[in-house]
Design a protein around this motif. Structure first.
Motif, PDB file in Angstrom:
ATOM      1  N   VAL A 105      43.868 -97.136   3.263  1.00 40.07           N
ATOM      2  CA  VAL A 105      43.704 -98.362   2.491  1.00 40.07           C
ATOM      3  C   VAL A 105      44.969 -99.190   2.687  1.00 40.07           C
ATOM      4  N   ARG A 106      44.777-100.488   2.894  1.00 37.49           N
ATOM      5  CA  ARG A 106      45.914-101.413   2.929  1.00 37.49           C
ATOM      6  C   ARG A 106      45.979-102.067   1.558  1.00 37.49           C
ATOM      7  N   LEU A 107      47.056-101.796   0.823  1.00 38.80           N
ATOM      8  CA  LEU A 107      47.269-102.388  -0.492  1.00 38.80           C
ATOM      9  C   LEU A 107      48.333-103.463  -0.376  1.00 38.80           C
ATOM     10  N   THR A 108      47.962-104.679  -0.736  1.00 36.84           N
ATOM     11  CA  THR A 108      48.903-105.797  -0.750  1.00 36.84           C
ATOM     12  C   THR A 108      49.062-106.257  -2.189  1.00 36.84           C
ATOM     13  N   VAL A 109      50.284-106.201  -2.682  1.00 37.97           N
ATOM     14  CA  VAL A 109      50.587-106.678  -4.031  1.00 37.97           C
ATOM     15  C   VAL A 109      51.412-107.945  -3.878  1.00 37.97           C
TER      16      VAL A 109
END
Length: 154
Positions: A105-109
């Motif tokens: 999963v690519r998580l961008t915050v």
């Protein structure tokens, strides 16, 4: 004197599923394991959100509201110190973008609408990297990290 607005973006890749990453952000019993806090809300657009310290005092440290929620791909909340909840100028915004990336999963915050140079700006630049590293560690190994750890003196 105003310093203007700024933003902070952090991207990490987690060996997990979008559903598990989304749950880790929105389920209090999971968030406490890697963040030391619980994110408490009904998780509907317009509902209140609280960031509650997961200790005996159960202090509400941050507050806001859910702006947008599209499980398990996107969550947008407003963010302010509990002591500044009534000041619209003190609010910033956090967007969580969760996307499948091969077997990860690519998580961008993205934390934006921050007052540049403010205490909140400085705090989140130190806080997000360790919190998101702890989230990654929890989901990949079953154990979060001590997000309250301080650097050791040289």
């Amino acid at each position: 004197m105003s310093h203007g607005k700024t933003s902070f973006v952090y991207v990490t890749f987690i060996r997990s599923t979008p559903e598990k990453v989304f749950e880790a952000i929105t389920k209090p019993e999971v968030a406490r394991r890697y963040w030391g806090h619980e994110n408490v809300s009904e998780w509907k657009p317009g509902s209140a959100w609280q960031h509650v310290r997961a200790d005996a005092q159960r202090t509400v440290q941050l507050v806001g509201e859910v702006v947008e929620i599209v499980p398990p791909a996107r969550l947008v909340i407003t963010w302010a110190n509990a002591s500044q909840a009534d000041d619209p100028e003190a609010r910033s915004r956090v967007s969580f973008e969760i996307a499948p990336y091969e077997d990860m999963v690519r998580l961008t915050v993205t934390h934006d609408e921050l007052e540049a140079g403010s205490g909140m700006d400085k705090g989140i630049r130190q806080g997000w990297p360790i919190v998101l590293s702890s989230l990654k560690s929890l989901l990949e190994t079953g154990q979060g990290m001590d997000v309250f750890a301080k650097p050791k003196a040289a």
